[in-house]
Design a protein around this motif. Structure first.
Motif, PDB file in Angstrom:
ATOM      1  N   HIS A   1      87.030  48.893  30.973  1.00 20.43           N
ATOM      2  CA  HIS A   1      86.580  50.286  30.963  1.00 20.43           C
ATOM      3  C   HIS A   1      85.121  50.401  30.540  1.00 20.43           C
ATOM      4  O   HIS A   1      84.393  51.261  31.054  1.00 20.43           O
ATOM      5  CB  HIS A   1      87.497  51.152  30.104  1.00 20.43           C
ATOM      6  CG  HIS A   1      88.817  51.383  30.758  1.00 20.43           C
ATOM      7  ND1 HIS A   1      88.952  52.084  31.945  1.00 20.43           N
ATOM      8  CD2 HIS A   1      90.060  50.965  30.431  1.00 20.43           C
ATOM      9  CE1 HIS A   1      90.218  52.106  32.302  1.00 20.43           C
ATOM     10  NE2 HIS A   1      90.909  51.426  31.408  1.00 20.43           N
TER      11      HIS A   1
ATOM     12  N   ALA B   1      95.025  54.258  28.437  1.00 23.51           N
ATOM     13  CA  ALA B   1      95.117  55.372  29.394  1.00 23.51           C
ATOM     14  C   ALA B   1      94.046  56.423  29.103  1.00 23.51           C
ATOM     15  O   ALA B   1      93.471  57.007  30.029  1.00 23.51           O
ATOM     16  CB  ALA B   1      96.507  56.002  29.348  1.00 23.51           C
ATOM     17  N   GLU B   2      93.764  56.658  27.825  1.00 23.17           N
ATOM     18  CA  GLU B   2      92.710  57.613  27.467  1.00 23.17           C
ATOM     19  C   GLU B   2      91.332  57.059  27.832  1.00 23.17           C
ATOM     20  O   GLU B   2      90.461  57.809  28.272  1.00 23.17           O
ATOM     21  CB  GLU B   2      92.773  57.974  25.986  1.00 23.17           C
ATOM     22  CG  GLU B   2      94.042  58.681  25.568  1.00 23.17           C
ATOM     23  CD  GLU B   2      94.313  59.987  26.291  1.00 23.17           C
ATOM     24  OE1 GLU B   2      93.355  60.632  26.782  1.00 23.17           O
ATOM     25  OE2 GLU B   2      95.483  60.371  26.389  1.00 23.17           O
TER      26      GLU B   2
ATOM     27  N   LYS C   1      90.407  57.805  31.311  1.00 21.93           N
ATOM     28  CA  LYS C   1      90.011  59.185  31.607  1.00 21.93           C
ATOM     29  C   LYS C   1      88.535  59.445  31.328  1.00 21.93           C
ATOM     30  O   LYS C   1      88.006  60.471  31.759  1.00 21.93           O
ATOM     31  CB  LYS C   1      90.846  60.155  30.792  1.00 21.93           C
ATOM     32  CG  LYS C   1      92.299  60.157  31.175  1.00 21.93           C
ATOM     33  CD  LYS C   1      93.067  61.100  30.290  1.00 21.93           C
ATOM     34  CE  LYS C   1      94.546  61.059  30.600  1.00 21.93           C
ATOM     35  NZ  LYS C   1      95.306  61.927  29.708  1.00 21.93           N
TER      36      LYS C   1
ATOM     37  N   GLU D   1      85.989  62.042  31.829  1.00 28.31           N
ATOM     38  CA  GLU D   1      86.615  63.320  32.157  1.00 28.31           C
ATOM     39  C   GLU D   1      86.925  64.165  30.930  1.00 28.31           C
ATOM     40  O   GLU D   1      87.127  65.359  31.051  1.00 28.31           O
ATOM     41  CB  GLU D   1      87.928  63.086  32.915  1.00 28.31           C
ATOM     42  CG  GLU D   1      87.753  62.365  34.223  1.00 28.31           C
ATOM     43  CD  GLU D   1      89.087  61.977  34.829  1.00 28.31           C
ATOM     44  OE1 GLU D   1      90.131  62.477  34.383  1.00 28.31           O
ATOM     45  OE2 GLU D   1      89.074  61.159  35.755  1.00 28.31           O
ATOM     46  N   ILE D   2      87.014  63.565  29.752  1.00 24.54           N
ATOM     47  CA  ILE D   2      87.387  64.285  28.540  1.00 24.54           C
ATOM     48  C   ILE D   2      86.218  65.153  28.078  1.00 24.54           C
ATOM     49  O   ILE D   2      85.096  64.680  27.958  1.00 24.54           O
ATOM     50  CB  ILE D   2      87.794  63.296  27.423  1.00 24.54           C
ATOM     51  CG1 ILE D   2      89.013  62.489  27.860  1.00 24.54           C
ATOM     52  CG2 ILE D   2      88.074  64.041  26.126  1.00 24.54           C
ATOM     53  CD1 ILE D   2      89.335  61.326  26.953  1.00 24.54           C
TER      54      ILE D   2
ATOM     55  N   PRO E   1      93.055  64.549  23.914  1.00 27.50           N
ATOM     56  CA  PRO E   1      92.743  64.018  25.242  1.00 27.50           C
ATOM     57  C   PRO E   1      93.907  64.080  26.224  1.00 27.50           C
ATOM     58  O   PRO E   1      93.704  64.225  27.409  1.00 27.50           O
ATOM     59  CB  PRO E   1      92.337  62.573  24.967  1.00 27.50           C
ATOM     60  CG  PRO E   1      91.792  62.623  23.584  1.00 27.50           C
ATOM     61  CD  PRO E   1      92.652  63.632  22.868  1.00 27.50           C
ATOM     62  N   SER E   2      95.118  63.973  25.743  1.00 27.05           N
ATOM     63  CA  SER E   2      96.262  64.147  26.649  1.00 27.05           C
ATOM     64  C   SER E   2      97.353  64.888  25.911  1.00 27.05           C
ATOM     65  O   SER E   2      97.483  64.799  24.699  1.00 27.05           O
ATOM     66  CB  SER E   2      96.793  62.801  27.122  1.00 27.05           C
ATOM     67  OG  SER E   2      97.495  62.155  26.086  1.00 27.05           O
TER      68      SER E   2
END
Length: 94
Positions: A18, A60-61, A64, A67-68, A84-85
């Motif tokens: 990432h 998973a975060e 993202k 996008e957060i 965040p989710s």
């Protein structure tokens, strides 16, 4: 320091993946590290509280990012307000 350890550890290859993805999108090193460290802080916070939040949730975060909207994440007291989710939201904090 913890993020740097994860970036160089063979046990956390997804973190480096990432990091590389975000750098490839044109984000600078310090910006990427700040974003990722923020997500890591959420992971550590959930872990310390004993929440049902796993390494997979953390990764998973990371997926993202960017996008957060971090401006919505903290209220004026610095406590998390929007997570965040939805799956990571501890009860009573929304």
């Amino acid at each position: 320091m913890a993020l740097d350890d994860q970036l160089h550890s063979p046990e956390t290859p997804a973190v480096k993946t990432h990091y590389d993805r975000l750098r490839g999108l044109g984000h600078g090193d310090s910006e990427v590290r700040e974003l990722m460290a923020t997500v890591l802080a959420f992971y550590l916070w959930h872990t310390a509280r004993g929440d049902n939040y796993s390494y997979d949730d953390y990764v998973a975060e990371l997926a993202k990012l960017t996008e957060i909207d971090w401006k919505k994440v903290a209220d004026v007291e610095g406590e998390p307000k929007v997570w965040p989710s939805d799956a990571a939201t501890p009860s009573g904090l929304t």
